[in-house]
Motif scaffolding. Structure first.
Motif, mmCIF file in Angstrom:
data_model
loop_
_atom_site.group_PDB
_atom_site.id
_atom_site.type_symbol
_atom_site.label_atom_id
_atom_site.label_comp_id
_atom_site.label_asym_id
_atom_site.label_seq_id
_atom_site.Cartn_x
_atom_site.Cartn_y
_atom_site.Cartn_z
ATOM 1 N N SER A 149 5.203 5.575 -7.369
ATOM 2 C CA SER A 149 4.519 6.192 -8.518
ATOM 3 C C SER A 149 4.978 7.632 -8.734
ATOM 4 O O SER A 149 4.779 8.201 -9.790
ATOM 5 C CB SER A 149 2.999 6.144 -8.326
ATOM 6 N N ARG A 150 5.610 8.232 -7.705
ATOM 7 C CA ARG A 150 6.123 9.603 -7.855
ATOM 8 C C ARG A 150 7.519 9.553 -8.488
ATOM 9 O O ARG A 150 8.298 8.666 -8.146
ATOM 10 C CB ARG A 150 6.213 10.291 -6.493
ATOM 11 N N PRO A 151 7.835 10.502 -9.359
ATOM 12 C CA PRO A 151 9.175 10.483 -9.939
ATOM 13 C C PRO A 151 10.240 10.796 -8.885
ATOM 14 O O PRO A 151 9.920 11.366 -7.833
ATOM 15 C CB PRO A 151 9.115 11.593 -11.007
ATOM 16 N N GLY A 152 11.463 10.391 -9.147
ATOM 17 C CA GLY A 152 12.565 10.743 -8.241
ATOM 18 C C GLY A 152 12.743 9.748 -7.135
ATOM 19 O O GLY A 152 12.084 8.701 -7.097
ATOM 20 N N PRO A 153 13.648 10.080 -6.200
ATOM 21 C CA PRO A 153 13.982 9.121 -5.140
ATOM 22 C C PRO A 153 12.798 8.856 -4.205
ATOM 23 O O PRO A 153 11.928 9.712 -4.032
ATOM 24 C CB PRO A 153 15.117 9.813 -4.372
ATOM 25 N N GLU A 181 0.846 -1.223 0.000
ATOM 26 C CA GLU A 181 0.000 0.000 0.000
ATOM 27 C C GLU A 181 0.867 1.254 0.000
ATOM 28 O O GLU A 181 0.594 2.218 -0.704
ATOM 29 C CB GLU A 181 -0.867 0.052 1.271
ATOM 30 N N THR A 182 1.917 1.236 0.826
ATOM 31 C CA THR A 182 2.776 2.421 0.954
ATOM 32 C C THR A 182 3.653 2.594 -0.281
ATOM 33 O O THR A 182 3.772 3.686 -0.838
ATOM 34 C CB THR A 182 3.704 2.266 2.190
ATOM 35 N N ALA A 183 4.273 1.483 -0.710
ATOM 36 C CA ALA A 183 5.297 1.577 -1.761
ATOM 37 C C ALA A 183 4.684 1.912 -3.115
ATOM 38 O O ALA A 183 5.303 2.621 -3.907
ATOM 39 C CB ALA A 183 6.072 0.261 -1.831
ATOM 40 N N ILE A 184 3.484 1.417 -3.374
ATOM 41 C CA ILE A 184 2.873 1.670 -4.688
ATOM 42 C C ILE A 184 2.699 3.178 -4.889
ATOM 43 O O ILE A 184 2.981 3.718 -5.956
ATOM 44 C CB ILE A 184 1.547 0.879 -4.826
ATOM 45 N N VAL A 185 2.300 3.876 -3.837
ATOM 46 C CA VAL A 185 2.150 5.339 -3.935
ATOM 47 C C VAL A 185 3.524 5.996 -4.027
ATOM 48 O O VAL A 185 3.776 6.850 -4.890
ATOM 49 C CB VAL A 185 1.372 5.893 -2.713
#
Ligand SMILES: Cc1cc2nc3c(=O)[nH]c(=O)nc-3n(C[C@H](O)[C@H](O)[C@H](O)COP(=O)(O)OP(=O)(O)OC[C@H]3O[C@@H](n4cnc5c(N)ncnc54)[C@H](O)[C@@H]3O)c2cc1C
Length: 407
Positions: free
Chosen positions: A325-329, A318-322
């Motif tokens: 999905s954002r660019p960058g580190p 749940e946490t990692a998918i969001v």
């Protein structure tokens, strides 16, 4: 031989239940996932091999239940607990006030469970490298950026990832680096055998608490029972000069148990493990997360470490998918919700585990509580449901329930 990609979205250290489930869920979500494990599967693991219906819910979500059942997994109805002076309670998953995902849990050898979960991770698109050990973390400007591993040919190689997940168990290398690890004061060791058959087993597992520790009996196939003895480490010295004689000696301290086990035959070498109480006060940082035993494990008594590993994997996903999905580190900030989610889901269970672990130091109080719960079956079903993760802990951790348990 599979050539591993050197740059992936997610690197998972360890492919036990926490790692394989994390790898499967993130690969399913479309990310490139590489999981590495120092072991070759199938492998054994010292565990009582007991899973509540809530663990089965997640296994069902992962699609592995039919394979487990056809490999010999057996239904588990609940838990029978016997206190030091013989008081008993029997909690059943199906009879609690809160409905479980299904009326029974499952028991199955970890050789089978963990191998099926690795297969599931692969089927979802993750690459899983066996006999590959994480030795060090890689950093990029202070953020975790992957790991240095030693592969099955003894070669060291760097694997770079946007997110590194430490699922490498109780003695996690990743947790040692990032987790601010604390080891608890409970020093218990476990000795785990598979015995075929143990006399008088029912579809519920059994826990027998004695002055010397406790022993768990759990049927893991139609003809095999898992027998796990857990003792304080200061009682385990004699195991050094012979694990099997020690095992039989300790069993003799649990009235009625040794004779039932002796009727069968040990069919797998006894595995020893421990001590096990360890937790990470930090479960996420820039570029990395911890899950399963690498994040937290207290004592096998209340069981369900597999449930915590699988549920933890859901929370990682749940946490990692969001965050991914954002660019960058992937920053600590974008992963901060993970610790909050873990607290919301596990806080009650952590209190129960620790309270139960320490209560065993007071055998008379413990016996009294078991006897009370034994007379009030509805309360016994509730306690088993809380330990199994499908009844909220507040059903037990409230003044009315606690007073009825001890007064
Ligand atoms: C005696 C005992 C009885 C238990 N009984 C039960 C029970 O009945 N039911 C239950 O639900 N739970 C039980 N548990 C707890 C349960 O076994 C664990 O909570 C569960 O295995 C945690 O899963 P995990 O994936 O986090 O870790 P693990 O299952 O330990 O998997 C970690 C993986 O990481 C790999 N690894 C380790 N170090 C490295 C490295 N450096 N590089 C690469 N790979 C690495 C290992 O090979 C392993 O495959 C018991 C535990 C004990 C000790």
């Amino acid at each position: 031989m599979i050539r591993a990609p050197v740059q992936v979205d997610v690197l998972v250290a360890g492919a036990g239940p926490a790692g394989s489930a994390t790898a499967a869920l993130l690969a399913q979500a479309g990310y490139s996932v590489l999981a590495v494990d120092r072991a070759a599967f199938p492998r054994d693991k010292a565990c009582s091999e007991y899973m509540s219906p809530e663990a089965v819910r997640i296994l069902d979500r992962l699609g592995v239940v039919p394979a487990l059942e056809s490999a010999g997994a057996v239904d588990l109805a609940g838990m029978q607990l016997t206190g030091p002076s013989g008081a008993t309670l029997h909690g059943k998953f199906s009879l609690g006030a809160h409905p479980a995902f299904r009326p029974t849990g499952l028991s199955v050898s970890r050789r089978i469970l963990d191998t099926e979960l690795v297969a599931r991770a692969r089927a979802a698109g993750a690459v899983v490298l066996e006999r590959t050990r994480v030795e060090e973390l890689l950093y990029d400007g202070g953020a975790v950026a992957g790991a240095v591993v030693r592969d099955c040919a003894g070669q060291r190689r760097s694997l770079r990832a946007r997110l590194t997940v430490g699922a490498d168990g109780l003695r996690s290398v990743v947790a040692r680096r990032i987790g601010r690890r604390t080891w608890g004061r409970l020093h218990r060791l476990a000795f785990v055998a598979h015995v075929a058959p143990v006399r008088g087993m029912s579809s519920s597992a059994e826990l027998h608490v004695g002055a010397a520790g406790y022993v768990g009996l759990n049927r893991i196939s139609p003809d095999q029972t898992n027998v796990a003895i857990v003792v304080p480490s200061d009682r385990a010295g004699p195991a050094r000069s012979g694990i099997e004689p020690f095992f039989w000696n300790m069993l003799g301290e649990f009235p009625g148990v040794r004779e039932r086990v002796e009727a069968g035959e040990i069919v797998r070498p006894i595995l020893a493990t421990g001590p096990f109480a360890a937790w990470s006060s930090r479960v996420s940082t820039d570029g990395a997360l911890l899950v399963g035993d690498a994040a937290d494990f207290f004592d096998p008594f209340t069981g369900d470490g597999i449930y915590s590993a699988l549920r933890g994997a859901e929370l990682v996903a749940e946490t990692a998918i969001v965050a991914l999905s954002r660019p960058g580190p992937v920053t600590a900030r974008s992963l901060a919700g993970y610790a909050r989610r873990r607290r919301r889901v596990f806080a009650g269970k952590w209190i129960m585990e620790r309270a139960t672990g320490y209560a065993m130091h007071f055998p008379r109080l413990f016996d009294h509580a078991v006897a009370r719960l034994g007379r009030r079956e509805d309360m016994a079903h509730t306690v088993i449901g809380v330990a199994g993760g499908f009844v909220p802990a507040r059903a037990v951790l409230n003044p009315v329930f606690l007073a009825r348990m001890v007064l």
